[in-house]
Structure formats: structure tokens, C-alpha cells
Design a protein around this motif. Sequence first.
Motif, PDB file in Angstrom:
ATOM      1  N   ASP A   1      -9.397  -1.700  -4.118  1.00  0.00           N
ATOM      2  CA  ASP A   1      -8.192  -1.416  -3.329  1.00  0.00           C
ATOM      3  C   ASP A   1      -7.163  -2.517  -3.518  1.00  0.00           C
ATOM      4  O   ASP A   1      -5.965  -2.250  -3.601  1.00  0.00           O
ATOM      5  CB  ASP A   1      -8.531  -1.321  -1.832  1.00  0.00           C
TER       6      ASP A   1
ATOM      7  N   LEU B   1      -5.210  -2.245  -6.886  1.00  0.00           N
ATOM      8  CA  LEU B   1      -4.332  -1.067  -6.894  1.00  0.00           C
ATOM      9  C   LEU B   1      -3.124  -1.290  -5.985  1.00  0.00           C
ATOM     10  O   LEU B   1      -1.989  -1.018  -6.362  1.00  0.00           O
ATOM     11  CB  LEU B   1      -5.105   0.178  -6.438  1.00  0.00           C
ATOM     12  N   ASN B   2      -3.381  -1.811  -4.796  1.00  0.00           N
ATOM     13  CA  ASN B   2      -2.293  -2.008  -3.828  1.00  0.00           C
ATOM     14  C   ASN B   2      -1.328  -3.108  -4.239  1.00  0.00           C
ATOM     15  O   ASN B   2      -0.116  -2.980  -4.069  1.00  0.00           O
ATOM     16  CB  ASN B   2      -2.859  -2.316  -2.443  1.00  0.00           C
TER      17      ASN B   2
ATOM     18  N   VAL C   1      -0.701  -4.230  -7.326  1.00  0.00           N
ATOM     19  CA  VAL C   1       0.099  -3.820  -8.491  1.00  0.00           C
ATOM     20  C   VAL C   1       1.155  -2.798  -8.047  1.00  0.00           C
ATOM     21  O   VAL C   1       2.302  -2.837  -8.491  1.00  0.00           O
ATOM     22  CB  VAL C   1      -0.806  -3.247  -9.610  1.00  0.00           C
ATOM     23  N   HIS C   2       0.757  -1.907  -7.142  1.00  0.00           N
ATOM     24  CA  HIS C   2       1.690  -0.909  -6.620  1.00  0.00           C
ATOM     25  C   HIS C   2       2.887  -1.605  -5.958  1.00  0.00           C
ATOM     26  O   HIS C   2       4.040  -1.259  -6.209  1.00  0.00           O
ATOM     27  CB  HIS C   2       0.962  -0.018  -5.611  1.00  0.00           C
TER      28      HIS C   2
ATOM     29  N   MET D   1       3.862  -4.693  -6.451  1.00  0.00           N
ATOM     30  CA  MET D   1       4.582  -5.425  -7.506  1.00  0.00           C
ATOM     31  C   MET D   1       5.595  -4.493  -8.188  1.00  0.00           C
ATOM     32  O   MET D   1       6.749  -4.873  -8.392  1.00  0.00           O
ATOM     33  CB  MET D   1       3.565  -5.948  -8.526  1.00  0.00           C
ATOM     34  N   ASP D   2       5.161  -3.259  -8.480  1.00  0.00           N
ATOM     35  CA  ASP D   2       6.068  -2.297  -9.126  1.00  0.00           C
ATOM     36  C   ASP D   2       7.218  -1.910  -8.186  1.00  0.00           C
ATOM     37  O   ASP D   2       8.359  -1.795  -8.618  1.00  0.00           O
ATOM     38  CB  ASP D   2       5.296  -1.045  -9.565  1.00  0.00           C
TER      39      ASP D   2
ATOM     40  N   PHE E   1      -7.686  -3.282 -12.785  1.00  0.00           N
ATOM     41  CA  PHE E   1      -6.829  -2.164 -12.405  1.00  0.00           C
ATOM     42  C   PHE E   1      -7.310  -0.866 -13.038  1.00  0.00           C
ATOM     43  O   PHE E   1      -7.438   0.154 -12.372  1.00  0.00           O
ATOM     44  CB  PHE E   1      -5.379  -2.444 -12.833  1.00  0.00           C
TER      45      PHE E   1
ATOM     46  N   ALA F   1     -10.524   0.283 -11.515  1.00  0.00           N
ATOM     47  CA  ALA F   1     -10.288   0.810 -10.164  1.00  0.00           C
ATOM     48  C   ALA F   1      -9.565   2.153 -10.223  1.00  0.00           C
ATOM     49  O   ALA F   1      -9.859   3.057  -9.447  1.00  0.00           O
ATOM     50  CB  ALA F   1      -9.469  -0.195  -9.353  1.00  0.00           C
TER      51      ALA F   1
ATOM     52  N   MET G   1      -5.858   7.111  -0.495  1.00  0.00           N
ATOM     53  CA  MET G   1      -5.375   5.733  -0.591  1.00  0.00           C
ATOM     54  C   MET G   1      -3.915   5.697  -1.003  1.00  0.00           C
ATOM     55  O   MET G   1      -3.514   6.413  -1.908  1.00  0.00           O
ATOM     56  CB  MET G   1      -6.232   5.005  -1.624  1.00  0.00           C
TER      57      MET G   1
ATOM     58  N   ALA H   1      -1.888   3.653  -2.612  1.00  0.00           N
ATOM     59  CA  ALA H   1      -1.430   3.257  -3.946  1.00  0.00           C
ATOM     60  C   ALA H   1      -1.866   4.258  -5.007  1.00  0.00           C
ATOM     61  O   ALA H   1      -1.316   4.306  -6.089  1.00  0.00           O
ATOM     62  CB  ALA H   1      -1.961   1.881  -4.302  1.00  0.00           C
TER      63      ALA H   1
ATOM     64  N   ILE I   1       1.127  -1.032 -15.464  1.00  0.00           N
ATOM     65  CA  ILE I   1      -0.037  -1.331 -16.317  1.00  0.00           C
ATOM     66  C   ILE I   1      -0.429  -0.104 -17.134  1.00  0.00           C
ATOM     67  O   ILE I   1      -0.651  -0.194 -18.343  1.00  0.00           O
ATOM     68  CB  ILE I   1      -1.220  -1.858 -15.456  1.00  0.00           C
TER      69      ILE I   1
END
Lengths: 249, 228
Positions: free
Chosen positions: A198, A201-202, A204-205, A207-208, A241, A244, B1, B3, B12
Motif C-alpha cells: 500500500d 502505491l500510495n 507514487v500516486h 508523487m504523480d 511498485f 504491488a 484501494m 491509489a 512508473i
Amino acid sequence: MNLTLKIWRQSGPKDKGAMKTYPIQGVEADMSFLEMMDMLNEQLVGKGEEPVVFDHDCREGICGSCSMYINGEAHGPGRGITTCQLHMRSFNDGDTIYIEPWRAKAFPVIKDLMVDRSSFDRVIAAGGYVSVNTSGNTLDANAIPIPKEDADKAFDAATCIGCGACVATCKNSSAMLFVSAKVSQLALLPQGQVEAADRVLNMVHQMDLEGFGSCTNTGACEVECPKGISLENIARMNREFLTAAVSAD
Amino acid sequence: MSAKSGVFSSSIVRKVWMSLTGLFLCSFLVVHLLGNLTLLRSDAGAAEAFNAYAHFMTTFPLIKITSYLLYFSILFHAVWGIMLEIKNRKARPVAYAYNNPSANSSWASRKMSLLGTIILVFIATHMYHFWAQMHFGTIPLDASGNKDLYTVVMEFFRHPSFGIPATLLYVVSMAALAFHLHHGFQSAFQTLGVNHRKYTPIIEKVGLVFSIAIPLAFAIIPVYIFLT
């Protein structure tokens, strides 16, 4: 020594801003770069002008505040140092020095050389932590055996001070080195592995969402990082990433 | 979830597509070069051998299927790359007044989109001159009944007025390819998460050899034809 400073002046977030030239005399080689800036500001205040606003705090290379893009490099010439650890002996009499704020959409300028780095805070808030039981039954972290190699790598990643030099240096204003250091420092340790999927994923999300660019592996961040954070962390984050992404529900 | 919805549009994953298509295109370069080396033969059977190879490459079913994947990969790698470049440029709305990027990164690593654009323009002209001729043009047949692409190639680089610029275009494009591969080859592995104390230096060395040897061998062919 006598120098010519070309400094970015911007009165506020909405102002367009411009480079302004300031001659400065009597700079000593043993001064730190920030002391030179203090000297300039004293002169400006003496003349009734607005001093140059810049971030600074610990002045010993730990806090990561002193964000300045000096002569085309984050924290100026020299490796493994922040601006406060840069000394005027790195320059010569008569030099012209360009001083600019970090440039990134995700780091908007507040004033002059000071930028808003709260995008980093939001990335951390998205998952850069370990949930710990604080009810009084907290486990002793040292009770869990950790391979020396992993502990060393986690510690190396944890030395990131979040200064933003990686973003400032990257031609894409990518935050991959910062985020990967934060992901790695926790993913390498057993306490961090519980929330690892988690987390990556969270983070990087987020960050984007903040508007950082993507990584093109130029390696500039690693060179300019004052703490020598390795590109190995970016590869680890990519692995974390992708794993996941295909395994998490 | 929360994200999860953004996973496949994440920065990525976007890069992983660049990496995978890039490595696939690297494998194509090897196959393409092996066939082209026939053009360096000077014996009597060289022309027929090359034409037979060209015929095989345009008619054999498995190759045909792979070729569609190849066309798609080239277009995808180019379009996706340009889109990423635009996105990355938007991440820095105000440029530095003074920047010194050569202090911390290689020229090729910063100019991948420029190098890629040169290669794309080259591929378009290259396909127009040979691929389109082979597929849709009217080329005389050789002794074995295959389209005589060999003569088309020879006449192209020995053309009295176009020979020199054509040869130059090929050499310059291969130089661009060399720089593109030098950064791209090892970069693809890093993006896929392969970074190892022991193996990464090997990948980098293989990438260096690959990025020099393949474009150099490609570039020698038009120069050799032009000079002989």
C-alpha cells in the motif's frame, strides 16, 4: 574577494520575478555560502532595500532547508554537501555567481529563493510511515533480528534529508530519488514490510498528483544528492511498485 | 484501494512500457543487421542471397506477425516517448537562467527525445525508400524470381546526386542511434527494477558494446556500398 551575484528576486508567489545583479565586496574565503548571503542582506538592509529571502535552519547539513541552485547546480559545485556546507573558497575573486530557487511545478516559489516543498510532506503523509501500537505494548524494535546488509541499506536510504536537490537537478523535476529513499528505508525493514505494498502505491500516486515529472535515469539526482542516496533505491521502488501493482487487491 | 485506480497510468508503469518496447526494438536491430550484412558480400551469389532474405522477411507468416508487433512498438515507443517528454517539460514551467547539467549527467541521457526524433525521421525515410518499395513498389525480379531489392539498395547509395546525402543521412542517424542506445539500453533495466552490484556493471558494459557495435555495423554498409 569581490564577486558579482545574480540572484532571482520574486516578491511573492504571483509575481513574475527576474534575475537581479548585486556586486559584493570583501567576501572571505572561509565564509560559508549562507554567511556570504547574510553579508549581502546586511548591506541591502543598510541601504533600505528588501533583503533576499532564503530558507536556512541548522547550517550543518542536516535539515535540508538551504535550497539554492548555484551556478547551474543544486547546492552549487562540490559533492555531498548542502549550501550551508559550501564555502566561498570554492569561488575565485571576480567570479559571477548565479543563485536561483529550486525550479519545479511541485515546488512553487514563495518569495525570492524560498520554495514551498510541502508536496514532499504530502508524499510522506500518503504512506511514508510505519503504523506502531502506542497503547503501552509497543514492541522493542531491536527485538526483531535484521540482516546487517538490510539494516545498512535502510540506514543509507534514511539519511535522505528531503532537501529537494534531486527534483531541482532532474531535467524532468522528478521526485523519484526522494520517494524511493523513503519507500526503501521502510521496505527493507520487517516493521515496514507489513504496509509495503500500500505504501509504495500510495506514495507514487501522490508523487504523480503533485506534478513531479517521470524518471529518465539520467542519474543527475544521485550526483547532486548531498547525502549520496543511490539510484539503487529507484530500482527497488520500481520493483516494489510493479510487484504491488500486480499483487495488491 | 484509493491509489489502485491510478496504478496503470502511473509514471512508473508509463516508463515500463518505454523500457519493454525499447528492449524489443533492440532485439529487432540484431535481426535486421544480420540480414543486412549480406550487402557486404562481394561474391556472385550476394545479390540473390540478400533478395531471398528480403523475400523471406516479407512473406514468412511468423515474421509477418512479428512485424506488426514491431510497427506497433516503433510507433508506441515514439508517441509514448513524446508524450512523456511533454509531461516532463510541464513539470518545470520556469527554466533556470543558468544551468550546468553536464556536471551531473551525460549528454545522451538528457537528449533522448531529440535522438529519438532523429531516429524516427530516419525510420520514416528508410521505410519509404526500401520497405515501401519492397511491399508496394514494382521491382524487377532476380534470377531466382525474388524482387531484386539488392539492386535498389545499390543504386540508392550510388546515385550520382542523392548518393552522398543519402549515405550521410544514414551515418548521422546511426550516430544518433548509438547515443540513444548507450543511455537507453541500461536505462531500460533500471526502469524494470534491475539494479545489482554485480550485474548492473555487466549490463552497462554490454550496453556500451551494443550501442557502438550495432550502429557502427549498420553505418558501414551504406559507406561501403557508396565507396565501391
